[in-house]
Design a protein around this motif. Structure first.
Motif, PDB file in Angstrom:
ATOM      1  N   LEU A   1       0.820  -1.213   0.000  1.00 30.28           N
ATOM      2  CA  LEU A   1       0.000   0.000   0.000  1.00 30.28           C
ATOM      3  C   LEU A   1       0.854   1.263   0.000  1.00 30.28           C
ATOM      4  N   HIS A   2       2.135   1.116   0.288  1.00 29.21           N
ATOM      5  CA  HIS A   2       3.065   2.241   0.269  1.00 29.21           C
ATOM      6  C   HIS A   2       3.792   2.248  -1.075  1.00 29.21           C
ATOM      7  N   SER A   3       3.563   3.284  -1.855  1.00 33.70           N
ATOM      8  CA  SER A   3       4.199   3.364  -3.166  1.00 33.70           C
ATOM      9  C   SER A   3       4.588   4.808  -3.475  1.00 33.70           C
ATOM     10  N   GLU A   4       5.574   4.943  -4.329  1.00 33.05           N
ATOM     11  CA  GLU A   4       6.009   6.270  -4.753  1.00 33.05           C
ATOM     12  C   GLU A   4       6.744   6.135  -6.080  1.00 33.05           C
ATOM     13  N   GLY A   5       6.299   6.918  -7.052  1.00 35.51           N
ATOM     14  CA  GLY A   5       6.989   6.962  -8.333  1.00 35.51           C
ATOM     15  C   GLY A   5       7.203   5.607  -8.983  1.00 35.51           C
ATOM     16  N   GLY A   6       6.205   4.748  -8.935  1.00 36.10           N
ATOM     17  CA  GLY A   6       6.329   3.436  -9.561  1.00 36.10           C
ATOM     18  C   GLY A   6       6.992   2.385  -8.688  1.00 36.10           C
ATOM     19  N   ARG A   7       7.536   2.797  -7.544  1.00 34.56           N
ATOM     20  CA  ARG A   7       8.141   1.832  -6.616  1.00 34.56           C
ATOM     21  C   ARG A   7       7.121   1.463  -5.547  1.00 34.56           C
ATOM     22  N   GLN A   8       7.170   0.207  -5.119  1.00 32.15           N
ATOM     23  CA  GLN A   8       6.201  -0.304  -4.145  1.00 32.15           C
ATOM     24  C   GLN A   8       6.930  -0.950  -2.982  1.00 32.15           C
ATOM     25  N   GLY A   9       6.329  -0.849  -1.816  1.00 30.85           N
ATOM     26  CA  GLY A   9       6.918  -1.474  -0.647  1.00 30.85           C
ATOM     27  C   GLY A   9       6.840  -2.988  -0.713  1.00 30.85           C
ATOM     28  N   SER A  10       7.693  -3.655   0.082  1.00 26.60           N
ATOM     29  CA  SER A  10       7.706  -5.118   0.118  1.00 26.60           C
ATOM     30  C   SER A  10       8.300  -5.577   1.448  1.00 26.60           C
ATOM     31  N   ILE A  11       8.237  -6.881   1.693  1.00 28.62           N
ATOM     32  CA  ILE A  11       8.869  -7.442   2.888  1.00 28.62           C
ATOM     33  C   ILE A  11       9.955  -8.430   2.473  1.00 28.62           C
ATOM     34  N   LYS A  12      10.905  -8.636   3.370  1.00 31.01           N
ATOM     35  CA  LYS A  12      11.966  -9.618   3.144  1.00 31.01           C
ATOM     36  C   LYS A  12      12.167 -10.422   4.422  1.00 31.01           C
ATOM     37  N   LEU A  13      12.217 -11.732   4.296  1.00 29.41           N
ATOM     38  CA  LEU A  13      12.495 -12.619   5.419  1.00 29.41           C
ATOM     39  C   LEU A  13      13.771 -13.378   5.110  1.00 29.41           C
ATOM     40  N   HIS A  14      14.733 -13.311   6.004  1.00 29.42           N
ATOM     41  CA  HIS A  14      15.967 -14.075   5.806  1.00 29.42           C
ATOM     42  C   HIS A  14      16.610 -14.319   7.168  1.00 29.42           C
ATOM     43  N   ASN A  15      17.696 -15.018   7.161  1.00 29.65           N
ATOM     44  CA  ASN A  15      18.417 -15.312   8.396  1.00 29.65           C
ATOM     45  C   ASN A  15      19.768 -14.624   8.380  1.00 29.65           C
ATOM     46  N   GLY A  16      20.275 -14.327   9.572  1.00 27.37           N
ATOM     47  CA  GLY A  16      21.572 -13.650   9.664  1.00 27.37           C
ATOM     48  C   GLY A  16      21.474 -12.490  10.626  1.00 27.37           C
ATOM     49  N   GLY A  17      21.696 -11.276  10.115  1.00 24.74           N
ATOM     50  CA  GLY A  17      21.668 -10.099  10.983  1.00 24.74           C
ATOM     51  C   GLY A  17      22.766 -10.144  12.022  1.00 24.74           C
ATOM     52  N   SER A  18      22.637  -9.310  13.032  1.00 21.02           N
ATOM     53  CA  SER A  18      23.668  -9.226  14.072  1.00 21.02           C
ATOM     54  C   SER A  18      23.682 -10.459  14.968  1.00 21.02           C
ATOM     55  N   PHE A  19      22.536 -11.134  15.102  1.00 18.18           N
ATOM     56  CA  PHE A  19      22.424 -12.244  16.048  1.00 18.18           C
ATOM     57  C   PHE A  19      22.438 -13.612  15.383  1.00 18.18           C
ATOM     58  N   GLY A  20      22.419 -13.640  14.052  1.00 25.35           N
ATOM     59  CA  GLY A  20      22.440 -14.922  13.352  1.00 25.35           C
ATOM     60  C   GLY A  20      21.112 -15.661  13.340  1.00 25.35           C
ATOM     61  N   GLY A  21      20.044 -14.990  13.763  1.00 26.40           N
ATOM     62  CA  GLY A  21      18.725 -15.632  13.784  1.00 26.40           C
ATOM     63  C   GLY A  21      17.851 -15.133  12.653  1.00 26.40           C
ATOM     64  N   GLY A  22      16.541 -15.031  12.918  1.00 21.97           N
ATOM     65  CA  GLY A  22      15.602 -14.563  11.908  1.00 21.97           C
ATOM     66  C   GLY A  22      15.654 -13.056  11.765  1.00 21.97           C
ATOM     67  N   VAL A  23      15.489 -12.584  10.532  1.00 24.50           N
ATOM     68  CA  VAL A  23      15.444 -11.150  10.244  1.00 24.50           C
ATOM     69  C   VAL A  23      14.202 -10.867   9.403  1.00 24.50           C
ATOM     70  N   PHE A  24      13.309 -10.037   9.923  1.00 25.88           N
ATOM     71  CA  PHE A  24      12.167  -9.549   9.165  1.00 25.88           C
ATOM     72  C   PHE A  24      12.444  -8.108   8.772  1.00 25.88           C
ATOM     73  N   GLU A  25      12.233  -7.781   7.496  1.00 25.22           N
ATOM     74  CA  GLU A  25      12.425  -6.412   7.033  1.00 25.22           C
ATOM     75  C   GLU A  25      11.215  -5.963   6.233  1.00 25.22           C
ATOM     76  N   ILE A  26      10.775  -4.732   6.460  1.00 23.46           N
ATOM     77  CA  ILE A  26       9.773  -4.123   5.605  1.00 23.46           C
ATOM     78  C   ILE A  26      10.426  -2.922   4.917  1.00 23.46           C
ATOM     79  N   TRP A  27      10.352  -2.935   3.590  1.00 20.40           N
ATOM     80  CA  TRP A  27      10.972  -1.899   2.752  1.00 20.40           C
ATOM     81  C   TRP A  27       9.886  -0.965   2.250  1.00 20.40           C
ATOM     82  N   LEU A  28      10.009   0.324   2.591  1.00 25.26           N
ATOM     83  CA  LEU A  28       9.010   1.315   2.207  1.00 25.26           C
ATOM     84  C   LEU A  28       9.668   2.407   1.362  1.00 25.26           C
ATOM     85  N   PRO A  29       9.111   2.695   0.164  1.00 25.80           N
ATOM     86  CA  PRO A  29       9.732   3.704  -0.728  1.00 25.80           C
ATOM     87  C   PRO A  29       9.585   5.123  -0.184  1.00 25.80           C
TER      88      PRO A  29
END
Length: 226
Positions: free
Chosen positions: A198-226
């Motif tokens: 629902l967050h968009s700007e100039g043709g770019r749209q927000g999204s989420i990313k789930l991966h492992n690692g980060g500072s603690f080596g565990g789960g990392v949830f990220e929400i990317w907002l333009p």
């Protein structure tokens, strides 16, 4: 019963709204009880479980209402400017009594930046993600915020076992792709993905990313907002 046309989805939405409000009042009462009886309740595993599960149910109901509104095409983002470190501090504070009761270390590492987003929608995403991190972490949770590639990236990291391969994901989730056998986690991810898009700007749209690692080596949830 006569042949009245009953919009069952609207009846459910109304009931969910009432339950959400009741659980909100319950959560406020639990916070007050913890404050008044800190010596006896602070480290009570039963009280911590009660507060955690009530918070989890409240988050699920918030997300159900959001998805209902999305299906009715009346869920939209009200974008305003917010100072990100303060926004994250407010949300960490909401979970602090439970985190301390469970003996979980918590921290925030946020750049001194402003972001443009719908605070109410992002609150629903963050509360659910922090609640999930509490469930899976061993001992540490961290909130992060930075600007990357022209996006505001808000992350929740923990030192748990991380996301299984089947859940690691980048982009936008479709409702049909969800596996609800995994419980409410899929509901939360679909809600987060919907809020991001629902967050968009100039043709770019927000999204989420789930991966492992980060500072603690565990789960990392990220929400990317333009």
């Amino acid at each position: 019963m006569n042949n009245q046309n009953i919009d069952f989805s609207m009846v459910l939405a109304s009931a969910v709204h009432d339950m959400k409000n009741s659980l909100g009042m319950l959560l406020n009462s639990l916070d007050e009880l913890r404050t008044e009886h800190e010596q006896s309740l602070g480290e009570s595993s039963r009280f911590n479980t009660l507060q955690y599960e009530a918070e989890r149910m409240h988050n699920d109901l918030v997300q159900l209402l959001g998805i209902y509104r999305l299906g009715e095409n009346n869920l939209s983002a009200h974008i305003e400017e917010h100072f990100v470190p303060d926004f994250l501090s407010e949300h960490m504070a909401r979970h602090t009594p439970l985190l301390e009761g469970l003996g979980i270390d918590y921290s925030i590492e946020a750049d001194q930046i402003n972001g443009f987003f719908d605070a109410d929608l992002l609150t629903g995403v963050l509360n659910n993600t922090i609640n999930n991190a509490i469930r899976y972490t061993k001992s540490r949770i961290r909130l992060t915020a930075s600007q990357r590639d022209g996006y505001l990236v808000i992350g929740v990291e923990d030192d748990g076992r991380g996301y299984p391969d089947s859940m690691q994901h980048t982009g936008t989730l479709s409702f049909k792709a969800l596996d609800f056998n995994s419980g409410s986690t899929s509901l939360g991810l679909f809600f987060a993905s919907s809020v991001a898009s629902l967050h968009s700007e100039g043709g770019r749209q927000g999204s989420i990313k789930l991966h492992n690692g980060g500072s603690f080596g565990g789960g990392v949830f990220e929400i990317w907002l333009p």
